[in-house]
Scaffold this motif. Structure first.
Motif, mmCIF file in Angstrom:
data_model
loop_
_atom_site.group_PDB
_atom_site.id
_atom_site.type_symbol
_atom_site.label_atom_id
_atom_site.label_comp_id
_atom_site.label_asym_id
_atom_site.label_seq_id
_atom_site.Cartn_x
_atom_site.Cartn_y
_atom_site.Cartn_z
ATOM 1 N N PHE A 198 16.936 -27.059 -55.485
ATOM 2 C CA PHE A 198 15.725 -27.806 -55.799
ATOM 3 C C PHE A 198 16.036 -28.858 -56.849
ATOM 4 C CE2 PHE A 198 15.960 -23.884 -58.207
ATOM 5 C CZ PHE A 198 15.763 -24.271 -59.522
ATOM 6 N N VAL A 199 15.140 -29.813 -56.972
ATOM 7 C CA VAL A 199 15.290 -30.863 -57.971
ATOM 8 C C VAL A 199 14.198 -30.696 -59.016
ATOM 9 C CG1 VAL A 199 15.174 -33.347 -58.407
ATOM 10 C CG2 VAL A 199 16.380 -32.500 -56.405
ATOM 11 N N VAL A 200 14.564 -30.799 -60.272
ATOM 12 C CA VAL A 200 13.589 -30.768 -61.363
ATOM 13 C C VAL A 200 13.578 -32.125 -62.055
ATOM 14 C CG1 VAL A 200 13.590 -28.294 -61.809
ATOM 15 C CG2 VAL A 200 15.320 -29.727 -62.875
ATOM 16 N N LYS A 201 12.404 -32.523 -62.474
ATOM 17 C CA LYS A 201 12.210 -33.803 -63.148
ATOM 18 C C LYS A 201 11.563 -33.545 -64.501
ATOM 19 C CE LYS A 201 9.130 -37.825 -62.907
ATOM 20 N NZ LYS A 201 8.018 -38.407 -62.103
ATOM 21 N N TYR A 202 12.121 -34.164 -65.520
ATOM 22 C CA TYR A 202 11.539 -34.105 -66.858
ATOM 23 C C TYR A 202 11.136 -35.521 -67.243
ATOM 24 C CZ TYR A 202 13.794 -29.543 -66.931
ATOM 25 O OH TYR A 202 14.183 -28.277 -66.611
ATOM 26 N N ALA A 203 9.897 -35.669 -67.728
ATOM 27 C CA ALA A 203 9.406 -36.997 -68.093
ATOM 28 C C ALA A 203 8.368 -36.855 -69.185
ATOM 29 C CB ALA A 203 8.800 -37.704 -66.881
ATOM 30 N N LEU A 204 8.199 -37.918 -69.968
ATOM 31 C CA LEU A 204 7.181 -37.922 -71.009
ATOM 32 C C LEU A 204 5.809 -37.739 -70.369
ATOM 33 C CD1 LEU A 204 8.456 -40.843 -73.280
ATOM 34 C CD2 LEU A 204 8.849 -38.391 -73.534
ATOM 35 N N GLY A 205 5.013 -36.860 -70.957
ATOM 36 C CA GLY A 205 3.705 -36.568 -70.404
ATOM 37 C C GLY A 205 3.746 -35.480 -69.350
ATOM 38 N N GLN A 206 4.950 -35.058 -68.955
ATOM 39 C CA GLN A 206 5.089 -33.967 -67.995
ATOM 40 C C GLN A 206 5.957 -32.897 -68.649
ATOM 41 O OE1 GLN A 206 6.358 -35.513 -64.191
ATOM 42 N NE2 GLN A 206 4.743 -37.043 -64.136
ATOM 43 N N ASP A 207 6.846 -32.270 -67.886
ATOM 44 C CA ASP A 207 7.752 -31.295 -68.490
ATOM 45 C C ASP A 207 8.765 -32.002 -69.371
ATOM 46 O OD1 ASP A 207 6.845 -28.848 -67.677
ATOM 47 O OD2 ASP A 207 7.921 -28.898 -65.784
ATOM 48 N N LEU A 208 8.876 -31.569 -70.609
ATOM 49 C CA LEU A 208 9.826 -32.168 -71.549
ATOM 50 C C LEU A 208 11.017 -31.264 -71.802
ATOM 51 C CD1 LEU A 208 7.426 -33.721 -74.224
ATOM 52 C CD2 LEU A 208 8.551 -34.857 -72.317
ATOM 53 N N GLY A 264 7.487 -30.128 -63.208
ATOM 54 C CA GLY A 264 8.786 -30.493 -62.680
ATOM 55 C C GLY A 264 8.666 -30.897 -61.231
ATOM 56 N N VAL A 265 9.707 -31.374 -60.605
ATOM 57 C CA VAL A 265 9.578 -31.908 -59.262
ATOM 58 C C VAL A 265 9.353 -30.733 -58.325
ATOM 59 C CG1 VAL A 265 10.602 -33.402 -57.531
ATOM 60 C CG2 VAL A 265 11.055 -33.784 -59.923
ATOM 61 N N ARG A 266 8.131 -30.192 -58.385
ATOM 62 C CA ARG A 266 7.774 -29.039 -57.577
ATOM 63 C C ARG A 266 7.948 -29.345 -56.100
ATOM 64 N NH1 ARG A 266 3.387 -29.474 -61.245
ATOM 65 N NH2 ARG A 266 2.104 -30.378 -59.616
ATOM 66 N N ALA A 304 23.381 -33.694 -62.770
ATOM 67 C CA ALA A 304 22.509 -34.743 -63.293
ATOM 68 C C ALA A 304 22.466 -35.903 -62.300
ATOM 69 C CB ALA A 304 23.014 -35.232 -64.651
ATOM 70 N N LEU A 305 21.255 -36.276 -61.862
ATOM 71 C CA LEU A 305 21.086 -37.386 -60.923
ATOM 72 C C LEU A 305 20.704 -38.682 -61.618
ATOM 73 C CD1 LEU A 305 19.086 -35.530 -58.100
ATOM 74 C CD2 LEU A 305 21.551 -35.955 -58.206
ATOM 75 N N GLY A 306 20.085 -38.640 -62.777
ATOM 76 C CA GLY A 306 19.623 -39.818 -63.506
ATOM 77 C C GLY A 306 18.262 -39.470 -64.097
ATOM 78 N N GLY A 321 13.664 -36.816 -75.194
ATOM 79 C CA GLY A 321 13.220 -37.778 -76.197
ATOM 80 C C GLY A 321 12.498 -38.954 -75.570
ATOM 81 N N THR A 322 13.154 -39.607 -74.630
ATOM 82 C CA THR A 322 12.579 -40.753 -73.934
ATOM 83 C C THR A 322 13.042 -40.737 -72.478
ATOM 84 O OG1 THR A 322 14.457 -42.189 -74.492
ATOM 85 C CG2 THR A 322 12.580 -42.190 -76.011
ATOM 86 N N GLY A 323 12.337 -41.496 -71.628
ATOM 87 C CA GLY A 323 12.770 -41.718 -70.254
ATOM 88 C C GLY A 323 12.470 -40.570 -69.313
ATOM 89 N N GLU A 324 13.223 -40.503 -68.199
ATOM 90 C CA GLU A 324 13.105 -39.473 -67.177
ATOM 91 C C GLU A 324 14.476 -38.883 -66.892
ATOM 92 O OE1 GLU A 324 9.548 -41.534 -64.464
ATOM 93 O OE2 GLU A 324 11.432 -40.873 -63.544
ATOM 94 N N ARG A 325 14.497 -37.579 -66.673
ATOM 95 C CA ARG A 325 15.739 -36.903 -66.308
ATOM 96 C C ARG A 325 15.505 -36.110 -65.033
ATOM 97 N NH1 ARG A 325 18.025 -31.882 -67.184
ATOM 98 N NH2 ARG A 325 16.550 -31.158 -68.760
ATOM 99 N N TRP A 326 16.345 -36.366 -64.016
ATOM 100 C CA TRP A 326 16.285 -35.660 -62.740
ATOM 101 C C TRP A 326 17.579 -34.884 -62.541
ATOM 102 C CZ3 TRP A 326 12.547 -37.034 -58.635
ATOM 103 C CH2 TRP A 326 11.603 -37.982 -59.034
ATOM 104 N N ASN A 327 17.457 -33.622 -62.129
ATOM 105 C CA ASN A 327 18.631 -32.784 -61.903
ATOM 106 C C ASN A 327 18.497 -32.012 -60.600
ATOM 107 O OD1 ASN A 327 18.660 -33.261 -64.899
ATOM 108 N ND2 ASN A 327 20.522 -32.033 -64.728
#
Length: 316
Positions: free
Chosen positions: A186-196, A140-142, A212-214, A262-268
């Motif tokens: 803090f901000v967390v990021k979920y992406a394929l190949g990383q945290d899902l 995640g966006v450590r 939710a930021l995008g 499922g797909t894409g990136e999610r930032w929160n």
């Protein structure tokens, strides 16, 4: 209760004296790591402040109404007005679950979310040192602990003090909603190949805001059970989708997690909101009276000077 702890450890595979010794060494290492967190974070913040060049300096300006959703500003202004009550506030929010007391409200404009994301991605790609918000995300966006990046003072603190506090004082008075005196953002990021996904957990906070930021993504819905103290807390979990710019408000003790992306990136953006008037009496993680030690900055949100007391969160 050592007999209970011993039985629990044995049920988890800690059987021999060698197992217990290894566990003790791991616990000592973890205690040492946690004691160093404040100083290490302060050192990272100082280096970032002296060496990092932002891509979007405008997001470091003092929080302006233009960055906020009009509905959020209106809800906060109503909450701070004479005669405001819970019934009137609920007309200005989306009630996600009345039973679980989970609410949704627009927080940021889409334009501000885009600007903040540009800055976060720029920082992610830099060679600046990055901290880690918690131990539950592997990738995640450590790197985006908001106070280390310098966004606590201009963004998160005024968000808490001027907008969230009057609103949460009506929504969650028994959880210290009107006495919020610190936070961890803090901000967390979920992406394929990383945290899902993120496993079920509860927060080290009295209250939580999750915005939710995008970006573009499918899946990744939040799910909620009951309070962690309650039996059968995960029966029939409630699923909640993300909407860019909008925030979910819930009690920190509410069991929750994130479904697989499922797909894409999610930032929160996640803001753990803390009230020392509550947690000074009862730690929200271990449910014991805390034994305090000095730390840098907000630390874990406790204070040595006891504020006016409030009741801890109810179980229902």
């Amino acid at each position: 209760n050592w007999p209970f702890c011993s039985q629990l450890l044995r049920s988890r595979g800690c059987v021999t004296s060698k197992d217990f010794q290894q566990l003790l060494e791991e616990l000592e290492q973890e205690v040492g790591r946690r004691r160093r967190l404040g100083q290490e974070s302060a050192a990272r913040k100082a280096l970032i402040a002296s060496s990092y060049h932002p891509a979007r300096p405008d997001v470091y300006s003092s929080l302006q109404d233009a960055a906020l959703a009009p509905e959020f500003v209106a809800a906060a202004e109503y909450s701070a007005s004479p005669g405001a009550d819970l019934e009137g506030l609920l007309q200005r929010l989306e009630i996600v679950s009345e039973e679980k007391r989970i609410y949704r409200v627009p927080v940021f404009s889409v334009e501000f979310c885009q600007a903040l994301l540009e800055e976060l991605e720029h920082f992610e790609q830099s060679d600046m040192p990055k901290g880690r918000p918690n131990t539950m995300n592997n990738y995640g966006v450590r790197e985006v602990l908001m106070h280390e990046l310098g966004l606590d003072e201009p963004l998160v603190t005024p968000l808490r003090e001027h907008f969230l506090q009057p609103l949460l004082a009506l929504l969650y008075p028994e959880c210290g909603g009107g006495q919020l005196d610190s936070h961890r953002a803090f901000v967390v990021k979920y992406a394929l190949g990383q945290d899902l996904e993120l496993g079920c957990h509860y927060d080290n906070a009295e209250l939580t805001l999750n915005v939710a930021l995008g970006k573009a993504f499918t899946g990744g819905a939040l799910y909620f059970g009951g309070l962690f103290q309650a039996p059968a807390a995960l029966m029939e979990p409630l699923e909640v989708d993300h909407i860019v710019g909008q925030g979910i408000l819930h009690r920190g003790g509410q069991l929750h997690g994130a479904r697989p992306l499922g797909t894409g990136e999610r930032w929160n953006l996640v803001v753990w909101l803390r009230a020392s008037a509550v947690r000074n009496r009862l730690c929200p993680m271990c449910c014991q009276k805390p034994d305090l030690m000095d730390d840098e900055g907000f630390g874990d949100g406790f204070t040595r000077e006891e504020p006016a007391m409030v009741d801890v969160c109810a179980l229902t």
